[in-house]
Scaffold this active site. Sequence first.
Site, short mmCIF file in Angstrom:
data_model
loop_
_atom_site.label_atom_id
_atom_site.label_comp_id
_atom_site.label_asym_id
_atom_site.label_seq_id
_atom_site.Cartn_x
_atom_site.Cartn_y
_atom_site.Cartn_z
N ASP A 134 -5.25 -13.39 9.56
CA ASP A 134 -4.13 -13.27 8.61
C ASP A 134 -2.95 -14.16 8.99
O ASP A 134 -1.81 -13.69 9.04
CB ASP A 134 -3.64 -11.81 8.54
N ASP A 138 2.47 1.96 3.36
CA ASP A 138 3.45 0.99 3.90
C ASP A 138 4.86 1.43 3.57
O ASP A 138 5.79 1.20 4.33
CB ASP A 138 3.30 -0.40 3.27
N GLU A 141 -10.73 -6.85 -4.15
CA GLU A 141 -10.51 -7.86 -3.10
C GLU A 141 -11.71 -7.85 -2.17
O GLU A 141 -11.86 -6.95 -1.34
CB GLU A 141 -9.22 -7.54 -2.34
N HIS A 159 -10.76 -13.89 4.12
CA HIS A 159 -11.98 -13.13 3.82
C HIS A 159 -13.09 -14.07 3.38
O HIS A 159 -14.27 -13.84 3.68
CB HIS A 159 -11.72 -12.11 2.71
N GLU A 201 -8.98 -13.54 -0.98
CA GLU A 201 -8.21 -13.81 0.25
C GLU A 201 -8.89 -14.93 1.02
O GLU A 201 -10.09 -14.89 1.29
CB GLU A 201 -8.13 -12.54 1.10
N ASP A 222 -4.78 -13.68 -2.11
CA ASP A 222 -4.11 -13.35 -0.86
C ASP A 222 -4.11 -14.62 -0.03
O ASP A 222 -5.15 -15.06 0.49
CB ASP A 222 -4.82 -12.21 -0.12
N ASP A 266 -10.22 -11.38 10.89
CA ASP A 266 -9.17 -11.60 9.89
C ASP A 266 -7.84 -11.77 10.62
O ASP A 266 -7.12 -10.81 10.84
CB ASP A 266 -9.16 -10.33 9.01
N HIS A 309 0.88 -1.18 0.00
CA HIS A 309 0.00 0.00 0.00
C HIS A 309 0.91 1.23 0.00
O HIS A 309 2.02 1.16 0.54
CB HIS A 309 -0.83 0.12 1.28
C1 XLS Z 1 -7.42 -6.47 4.77
C2 XLS Z 1 -6.98 -6.71 3.41
C3 XLS Z 1 -5.87 -5.81 2.93
C4 XLS Z 1 -5.75 -5.92 1.44
C5 XLS Z 1 -5.01 -4.82 0.79
O1 XLS Z 1 -8.13 -7.26 5.36
O2 XLS Z 1 -6.66 -8.05 3.29
O3 XLS Z 1 -4.66 -6.13 3.56
O4 XLS Z 1 -5.16 -7.11 1.05
O5 XLS Z 1 -5.52 -3.58 1.09
NI NI Z 2 -5.74 -8.97 1.61
NI NI Z 3 -7.45 -9.35 4.90
#
Ligand code: XLS
Ligand code: NI
Ligand code: NI
Length: 441
Positions: A307, A102, A230, A269, A266, A294, A305, A99
């Site tokens: 991750d 980042d 996404e 998600h 993702e 993702d 999430d 991003h």
């Molecule tokens: C957040 C998202 C984010 C996207 C990019 O949940 O996964 O990280 O991948 O903005």
């Molecule tokens: Ni993501």
């Molecule tokens: Ni995410």
Amino acid sequence: MTYFSNISNIKYEGSNSTNPYAFKFYNPEEKVGGKTMEDYLRFSVAYWHTFTEDLSDPFGAGTAVRPWDHYDGMDRAKARVDAAFELFEKLDVPYFCFHDVDIAPEGSHLRESNQNIDTIVAMMKDYMKDSKTKLLWNTVNNFTHPRFVHGAGSSNNADVFAYAAAKVKKGLEIGKELGAENYVFWGGREGYETLLNTDMKRELDHLSKFYHMAVAYAKEIGFDAQFLIEPKPKEPTTHQYDFDVASGYAFLQRYGLQNHFKFNIEANHATLAGHTFEHELRYARVNNILGSVDANQGHQLLGWDTDEFPTDLYATTLAMYEIIKNGGLGRGGLNFDAKVRRGSFEPEDLVHAHIAGMDSFAVGLKVAQKLIDDQVLDNVIEERYSSFDEGIGKEIEDGTTDFHKLEEHALNLDGIQNQSGRLEYIKATINQYLLKAYAGA
Ligand code: XLS
Ligand code: NI
Ligand code: NI
């Protein structure tokens, strides 16, 4: 200055290796289904989780020990670029993603933010001359700053809409500058908290205008990246407009955007939306809109999430099954939108995490290819729908029947016979294939 000096380049050593700093299954040059693993898997490091994330959570401060964080401001941003390209080389990954916020700190004004971005992009471009690592996608963060409290492209505030658009404009410019293969839109706050103060129709109309203008600007500057939406159903907003692939696709079709976008799916998600990862991949695949992935995983017991780095081989197998059936990911890739746990705060944990994720997808690729070569699921499915290969079923598929003829058929039936779906047998067979892969067979 090096940041991972005690770690040498990570190589493939095979499944019997006990070296924690080696790939056990990911062998970039090994061919699977006619392509090298590297070409199939197209791994990408997520800049935000790996170089920017401090591992804080709502109840605790960051724990991450990151030697590049000894600096401040732009010096820190530059140190992160050094750390990033060092790690890319050590992991031998073909891609990364980021991003805008980042890579460079936001300034006190948009103009200053853009200058900061330009400085870092120039530095990255320089590194990329000698590095194999390319940009899979970039995006902009239109959700963290308080100005986005009510959304970005769907905000009730036109000034915020304009600000968000200006950030995407810059994002498209730097994507072009760095040769990004894709450009991602994750609608972090494109949704609502309550309908009581929300004009849903107007917000959706605005959002579509936002996307149309982004498409037009990319065309104007000759940036030919694949645009990706996404989807995520919630978090941070209570309801997000790009809830899942199906609702995102309906939105794109409703507003005439369907030819300009594919989806970045993702795993975590998908599960938040009440789907499996493979459901979202399948839905996108059969509609020819699977763009990129993702690659992370959620926690079975937590409803957000999380991750996590992907380590569930059953999930990676079923995901790779869809990706292989899709003919690969085209310009997309497998981006680790994943972070180490708060307790895994040392820099070397970042290396272990990526090795784990890359090896897990390598196993998934090999097992899925074997399942496809042996037509394990194809045979089950072909047989299961065989009633549509002839007779009345074929007429239904060919569109040569109607309700009169179907009624006549039904009236003449002497009972109906269904067959077992054989789910337990199918799962046991998949386990057998997975275990053979462990054994190196
Ligand atoms: C957040 C998202 C984010 C996207 C990019 O949940 O996964 O990280 O991948 O903005
Ligand atoms: Ni993501
Ligand atoms: Ni995410």
